[in-house]
Motif scaffolding. Structure first.
Motif, PDB file in Angstrom:
ATOM      1  N   TYR A 175       0.835  -1.205   0.000  1.00 15.43           N
ATOM      2  CA  TYR A 175       0.000   0.000   0.000  1.00 15.43           C
ATOM      3  C   TYR A 175       0.872   1.258   0.000  1.00 15.43           C
ATOM      4  CZ  TYR A 175      -3.466   3.437   1.408  1.00 15.43           C
ATOM      5  OH  TYR A 175      -4.277   4.543   1.447  1.00 15.43           O
ATOM      6  N   ASP A 176       1.861   1.307   0.890  1.00 17.86           N
ATOM      7  CA  ASP A 176       2.728   2.488   0.964  1.00 17.86           C
ATOM      8  C   ASP A 176       3.484   2.716  -0.332  1.00 17.86           C
ATOM      9  OD1 ASP A 176       1.937   3.099   3.515  1.00 17.86           O
ATOM     10  OD2 ASP A 176       3.671   2.170   4.486  1.00 17.86           O
ATOM     11  N   ASP A 177       3.969   1.632  -0.939  1.00 11.62           N
ATOM     12  CA  ASP A 177       4.688   1.757  -2.214  1.00 11.62           C
ATOM     13  C   ASP A 177       3.769   2.310  -3.297  1.00 11.62           C
ATOM     14  OD1 ASP A 177       6.955   1.114  -4.110  1.00 11.62           O
ATOM     15  OD2 ASP A 177       5.372  -0.152  -4.944  1.00 11.62           O
ATOM     16  N   THR A 178       2.553   1.796  -3.354  1.00 11.66           N
ATOM     17  CA  THR A 178       1.593   2.238  -4.370  1.00 11.66           C
ATOM     18  C   THR A 178       1.271   3.725  -4.220  1.00 11.66           C
ATOM     19  OG1 THR A 178       0.617   0.047  -4.574  1.00 11.66           O
ATOM     20  CG2 THR A 178      -0.760   1.910  -5.246  1.00 11.66           C
ATOM     21  N   ILE A 179       0.960   4.151  -3.006  1.00 14.76           N
ATOM     22  CA  ILE A 179       0.615   5.556  -2.781  1.00 14.76           C
ATOM     23  C   ILE A 179       1.829   6.450  -3.024  1.00 14.76           C
ATOM     24  CG2 ILE A 179      -0.177   7.239  -1.067  1.00 14.76           C
ATOM     25  CD1 ILE A 179      -2.340   5.293  -2.174  1.00 14.76           C
ATOM     26  N   GLY A 180       2.991   6.029  -2.544  1.00 16.98           N
ATOM     27  CA  GLY A 180       4.215   6.808  -2.761  1.00 16.98           C
ATOM     28  C   GLY A 180       4.535   6.972  -4.234  1.00 16.98           C
ATOM     29  N   ASP A 181       4.378   5.888  -5.002  1.00 21.15           N
ATOM     30  CA  ASP A 181       4.617   5.950  -6.449  1.00 21.15           C
ATOM     31  C   ASP A 181       3.655   6.921  -7.125  1.00 21.15           C
ATOM     32  OD1 ASP A 181       6.542   4.033  -6.051  1.00 21.15           O
ATOM     33  OD2 ASP A 181       5.402   2.395  -6.971  1.00 21.15           O
ATOM     34  N   MET A 182       2.394   6.899  -6.712  1.00 17.61           N
ATOM     35  CA  MET A 182       1.400   7.785  -7.324  1.00 17.61           C
ATOM     36  C   MET A 182       1.656   9.245  -6.969  1.00 17.61           C
ATOM     37  SD  MET A 182      -2.023   5.417  -7.053  1.00 17.61           S
ATOM     38  CE  MET A 182      -3.081   6.622  -7.824  1.00 17.61           C
ATOM     39  N   VAL A 183       2.080   9.495  -5.736  1.00 23.18           N
ATOM     40  CA  VAL A 183       2.416  10.866  -5.342  1.00 23.18           C
ATOM     41  C   VAL A 183       3.612  11.361  -6.154  1.00 23.18           C
ATOM     42  CG1 VAL A 183       3.318  12.294  -3.458  1.00 23.18           C
ATOM     43  CG2 VAL A 183       1.416  10.735  -3.038  1.00 23.18           C
ATOM     44  N   ALA A 184       4.653  10.536  -6.273  1.00 21.06           N
ATOM     45  CA  ALA A 184       5.836  10.920  -7.044  1.00 21.06           C
ATOM     46  C   ALA A 184       5.466  11.179  -8.504  1.00 21.06           C
ATOM     47  CB  ALA A 184       6.912   9.839  -6.951  1.00 21.06           C
ATOM     48  N   GLY A 185       4.650  10.294  -9.068  1.00 22.94           N
ATOM     49  CA  GLY A 185       4.209  10.477 -10.448  1.00 22.94           C
ATOM     50  C   GLY A 185       3.402  11.750 -10.634  1.00 22.94           C
ATOM     51  N   GLY A 186       2.507  12.018  -9.692  1.00 19.03           N
ATOM     52  CA  GLY A 186       1.710  13.247  -9.767  1.00 19.03           C
ATOM     53  C   GLY A 186       2.577  14.491  -9.686  1.00 19.03           C
ATOM     54  N   LEU A 187       3.592  14.468  -8.836  1.00 20.64           N
ATOM     55  CA  LEU A 187       4.499  15.616  -8.730  1.00 20.64           C
ATOM     56  C   LEU A 187       5.316  15.800 -10.011  1.00 20.64           C
ATOM     57  CD1 LEU A 187       5.732  15.262  -5.040  1.00 20.64           C
ATOM     58  CD2 LEU A 187       4.178  17.002  -5.976  1.00 20.64           C
ATOM     59  N   GLY A 188       5.782  14.697 -10.581  1.00 22.35           N
ATOM     60  CA  GLY A 188       6.509  14.791 -11.848  1.00 22.35           C
ATOM     61  C   GLY A 188       5.639  15.369 -12.949  1.00 22.35           C
ATOM     62  N   ALA A 189       4.389  14.946 -12.998  1.00 23.85           N
ATOM     63  CA  ALA A 189       3.456  15.464 -14.000  1.00 23.85           C
ATOM     64  C   ALA A 189       3.139  16.936 -13.759  1.00 23.85           C
ATOM     65  CB  ALA A 189       2.174  14.631 -13.990  1.00 23.85           C
ATOM     66  N   LEU A 190       3.035  17.330 -12.502  1.00 30.44           N
ATOM     67  CA  LEU A 190       2.795  18.737 -12.167  1.00 30.44           C
ATOM     68  C   LEU A 190       3.944  19.611 -12.661  1.00 30.44           C
ATOM     69  CD1 LEU A 190       1.285  21.040 -10.676  1.00 30.44           C
ATOM     70  CD2 LEU A 190       2.514  20.331  -8.599  1.00 30.44           C
ATOM     71  N   VAL A 191       5.171  19.165 -12.446  1.00 23.80           N
ATOM     72  CA  VAL A 191       6.338  19.923 -12.918  1.00 23.80           C
ATOM     73  C   VAL A 191       6.294  20.065 -14.439  1.00 23.80           C
ATOM     74  CG1 VAL A 191       8.861  19.849 -13.170  1.00 23.80           C
ATOM     75  CG2 VAL A 191       7.801  19.354 -10.947  1.00 23.80           C
ATOM     76  N   VAL A 192       5.955  18.987 -15.134  1.00 22.22           N
ATOM     77  CA  VAL A 192       5.857  19.045 -16.596  1.00 22.22           C
ATOM     78  C   VAL A 192       4.740  19.990 -17.016  1.00 22.22           C
ATOM     79  CG1 VAL A 192       5.159  17.695 -18.622  1.00 22.22           C
ATOM     80  CG2 VAL A 192       6.949  16.860 -17.107  1.00 22.22           C
ATOM     81  N   GLY A 193       3.624  19.963 -16.312  1.00 25.60           N
ATOM     82  CA  GLY A 193       2.521  20.874 -16.631  1.00 25.60           C
ATOM     83  C   GLY A 193       2.934  22.327 -16.488  1.00 25.60           C
ATOM     84  N   ILE A 194       3.685  22.632 -15.442  1.00 25.94           N
ATOM     85  CA  ILE A 194       4.183  24.007 -15.250  1.00 25.94           C
ATOM     86  C   ILE A 194       5.117  24.387 -16.390  1.00 25.94           C
ATOM     87  CG2 ILE A 194       5.605  25.469 -13.760  1.00 25.94           C
ATOM     88  CD1 ILE A 194       4.406  23.837 -11.367  1.00 25.94           C
ATOM     89  N   LEU A 195       6.024  23.480 -16.750  1.00 20.40           N
ATOM     90  CA  LEU A 195       6.931  23.763 -17.874  1.00 20.40           C
ATOM     91  C   LEU A 195       6.161  23.928 -19.183  1.00 20.40           C
ATOM     92  CD1 LEU A 195       9.858  21.294 -17.062  1.00 20.40           C
ATOM     93  CD2 LEU A 195       9.875  23.792 -16.855  1.00 20.40           C
TER      94      LEU A 195
END
Length: 195
Positions: A161-181
């Motif tokens: 569970y922790d790995d799944t949620i952590g992966d999704m948070v990291a992915g969401g942050l990476g996508a947010l950075v790309v969206g800003i760029l």
């Protein structure tokens, strides 16, 4: 749309970055072909999952740097699985999830924009919202694929569970950075065939 994808694919490379991206793309294809003979089928399947992304980034006419970054990132993500780096390097999983989801969100943003799914509002917030949403959706799908693999193929896939949620948070942050760029910089070449 198919004609534009083909036109971008057959366009010869013009810059060093475009040549490098094509070389990385060719290496990825060769790697998958070689893996058919030297690696277990599950590892070949993991490596082959990178091929659609490395080809689509060329077909969409992404800027050379983004094309190269996409190719390298998805190959590193797949290769890290085959080399078991996610278990042996603490935190590597989160770094790769952020980077890989980010570049795939950029690809999704171009596809959604070109296909008219996302209205061209001209607002700078639109790429931020769309890329982040696409990244979170891609993260969720990836985690479902991991769960399916763990449940029905091999229990060597690490799923908690922790790995799944952590992966999704990291992915969401990476996508947010790309969206800003993407709200400030064009993601595609200026001379590409529009879809």
């Amino acid at each position: 749309m198919i004609g534009a994808l083909y036109a971008n694919l057959k366009r010869p490379p013009r810059t060093a970055a475009e040549w490098t991206a094509d070389a990385v793309r060719a290496a990825a294809i060769l790697l998958v072909l070689v893996s058919l003979f030297v690696l277990p089928a599950t590892d070949t399947a993991v490596l082959s999952m990178a091929l659609p992304a490395v080809m689509l980034s060329r077909m969409l006419g992404l800027r050379a740097g983004l094309d190269l970054l996409t190719c390298v990132t998805v190959i590193v993500a797949a290769g890290s699985n085959v080399l078991d780096l996610y278990r042996s390097w603490t935190g590597w999983d989160l770094v790769v999830h952020a980077a890989c989801t980010g570049v795939l969100a950029a690809v999704a943003l171009v596809v959604l924009d070109d296909s008219g799914v996302v209205p061209r509002t001209g607002r700078r917030r639109t790429p931020i919202v769309v890329a982040t949403t696409a990244g979170l959706a891609l993260s969720a799908v990836w985690e479902m694929v991991e769960w399916f693999g763990y449940r029905f193929i091999t229990d060597s896939i690490f799923v908690t569970y922790d790995d799944t949620i952590g992966d999704m948070v990291a992915g969401g942050l990476g996508a947010l950075v790309v969206g800003i760029l993407a709200s400030r910089v064009r993601l595609t070449r200026g001379d590409r065939a529009a879809l």
